[in-house]
Scaffold this motif. Structure first.
Motif, PDB file in Angstrom:
ATOM      1  N   ASP A   1      -8.104  -0.100  -8.893  1.00  0.00           N
ATOM      2  CA  ASP A   1      -8.831  -0.144 -10.231  1.00  0.00           C
ATOM      3  C   ASP A   1      -9.372  -1.139 -10.407  1.00  0.00           C
ATOM      4  O   ASP A   1      -9.650  -1.687 -11.788  1.00  0.00           O
ATOM      5  N   LEU A   2     -10.049  -1.953  -9.704  1.00  0.00           N
ATOM      6  CA  LEU A   2     -10.088  -4.220 -10.167  1.00  0.00           C
ATOM      7  C   LEU A   2     -10.859  -3.882 -10.346  1.00  0.00           C
ATOM      8  O   LEU A   2     -12.563  -3.125  -9.587  1.00  0.00           O
ATOM      9  N   ASP A   3     -11.036  -4.990 -10.816  1.00  0.00           N
ATOM     10  CA  ASP A   3     -12.452  -5.142 -11.659  1.00  0.00           C
ATOM     11  C   ASP A   3     -13.873  -6.070  -9.726  1.00  0.00           C
ATOM     12  O   ASP A   3     -12.715  -6.612  -9.375  1.00  0.00           O
ATOM     13  N   PRO A   4     -14.891  -5.771  -9.982  1.00  0.00           N
ATOM     14  CA  PRO A   4     -15.115  -6.234  -8.816  1.00  0.00           C
ATOM     15  C   PRO A   4     -15.682  -7.460  -7.796  1.00  0.00           C
ATOM     16  O   PRO A   4     -15.702  -8.327  -6.813  1.00  0.00           O
TER      17      PRO A   4
ATOM     18  N   ARG B   1      -8.840  -0.973  -3.474  1.00  0.00           N
ATOM     19  CA  ARG B   1      -9.988  -1.631  -4.540  1.00  0.00           C
ATOM     20  C   ARG B   1      -9.853  -0.434  -5.501  1.00  0.00           C
ATOM     21  O   ARG B   1      -9.836  -0.820  -6.319  1.00  0.00           O
ATOM     22  N   ALA B   2     -10.629   0.493  -5.032  1.00  0.00           N
ATOM     23  CA  ALA B   2     -10.225   2.231  -5.920  1.00  0.00           C
ATOM     24  C   ALA B   2      -8.966   2.624  -6.776  1.00  0.00           C
ATOM     25  O   ALA B   2      -8.915   2.694  -7.710  1.00  0.00           O
TER      26      ALA B   2
ATOM     27  N   LEU C   1      -9.427  -9.600  -2.957  1.00  0.00           N
ATOM     28  CA  LEU C   1      -8.605  -8.917  -2.703  1.00  0.00           C
ATOM     29  C   LEU C   1      -8.946  -9.325  -0.870  1.00  0.00           C
ATOM     30  O   LEU C   1      -9.493  -9.271  -0.285  1.00  0.00           O
TER      31      LEU C   1
ATOM     32  N   VAL D   1      -5.691 -10.198  -5.747  1.00  0.00           N
ATOM     33  CA  VAL D   1      -4.898  -9.064  -5.226  1.00  0.00           C
ATOM     34  C   VAL D   1      -5.008 -10.003  -3.798  1.00  0.00           C
ATOM     35  O   VAL D   1      -5.533  -9.778  -2.837  1.00  0.00           O
TER      36      VAL D   1
ATOM     37  N   PRO E   1      -9.824  -1.659   2.859  1.00  0.00           N
ATOM     38  CA  PRO E   1      -9.702  -2.563   1.085  1.00  0.00           C
ATOM     39  C   PRO E   1     -10.681  -1.908   0.319  1.00  0.00           C
ATOM     40  O   PRO E   1      -9.963  -2.046  -0.982  1.00  0.00           O
ATOM     41  N   GLU E   2     -11.240  -1.508   0.814  1.00  0.00           N
ATOM     42  CA  GLU E   2     -11.999  -0.445  -0.136  1.00  0.00           C
ATOM     43  C   GLU E   2     -11.834   0.844  -1.195  1.00  0.00           C
ATOM     44  O   GLU E   2     -11.320   0.624  -2.594  1.00  0.00           O
TER      45      GLU E   2
ATOM     46  N   THR F   1       0.564  -1.131   0.125  1.00  0.00           N
ATOM     47  CA  THR F   1      -0.075   0.143  -0.055  1.00  0.00           C
ATOM     48  C   THR F   1       0.267   1.192   0.243  1.00  0.00           C
ATOM     49  O   THR F   1       0.285   2.572   0.161  1.00  0.00           O
TER      50      THR F   1
END
Length: 199
Positions: A157-160, A153-154, A164, A136, A149-150, A114
């Motif tokens: 730009d991960l696919d839902p 993820r943003a 993760l 991930v 985590p949110e 991170t």
């Protein structure tokens, strides 16, 4: 005395090739070594003055070695499934090797840090562009969790649908959890693509 029928003979476990990828210094070698049930094969070399200006060591003050080819390890999930792990080199000058390492791989773990999320963008793009399922693993160095985590993820730009998982690459159980998340992801993807008979 007759031979045992093939139905009763012990079956060899299914061998699955998995890549452990990510940017330079995110913990790939550490994770492969932590989860492998055999002594891992490593191709590490010491960083030298020749790498100055080539390898970005920002935020990696304690790093003294680097993978120059691959890491290899093995983990038995159960009597039916064995994972062969191939850790990729992280530096851009070795990315050409990824095209060979990916042959035969069913999926991948992309480790991220991170503090340096940008160094793993190329790994995510690589697997997305080739349609290879991946999860991930967020390597929480020293237990530090400075983003949710949110947020991660943003930022990536991960696919839902991409799992993760927060982990510590040094911990065998945490590494195993990441690999199990990948297995679940692969099975779910297979389920989605398998046609179901019409009643």
């Amino acid at each position: 005395m007759g031979y045992a029928s093939s139905e009763h003979q012990a079956r060899a476990p299914l061998a699955v090739k998995i890549l452990v990828a990510g940017g330079f210094g995110v913990g790939k070698t550490t994770m492969v070594g932590a989860v492998s049930e055999v002594a891992p094969l490593r191709t590490e070399e010491y960083l030298t003055h020749a790498s100055v200006g080539v390898d970005d060591l920002e935020g990696l003050s304690g790093k003294s070695t680097t993978t120059v080819a691959l890491d290899f390890g093995r983990i038995t999930i159960n009597h039916e499934l064995v994972l062969y792990l191939f850790g990729t080199p992280g530096q851009e000058r070795f990315w050409f090797m990824w095209n060979d390492l990916v042959n035969g791989a069913l999926g991948a773990v992309v480790l991220v840090d991170t503090r340096r999320l940008e160094v793993s963008f190329a790994s995510i793009d690589f697997f997305e562009n080739r349609g290879i399922p991946f999860v991930v693993g967020v390597n929480c160095f020293h237990g530090v969790r400075d983003r949710t985590p949110e947020e991660i993820r943003a930022a990536l730009d991960l696919d839902p649908q991409v799992p993760l998982v927060l982990c510590d690459a040094r911990d065998r159980r945490a590494g195993r959890d990441v690999l199990l998340a990948l297995i679940d992801h692969l099975m779910a993807a297979e389920e989605r693509t398998t046609p179901h008979p019409v009643p």
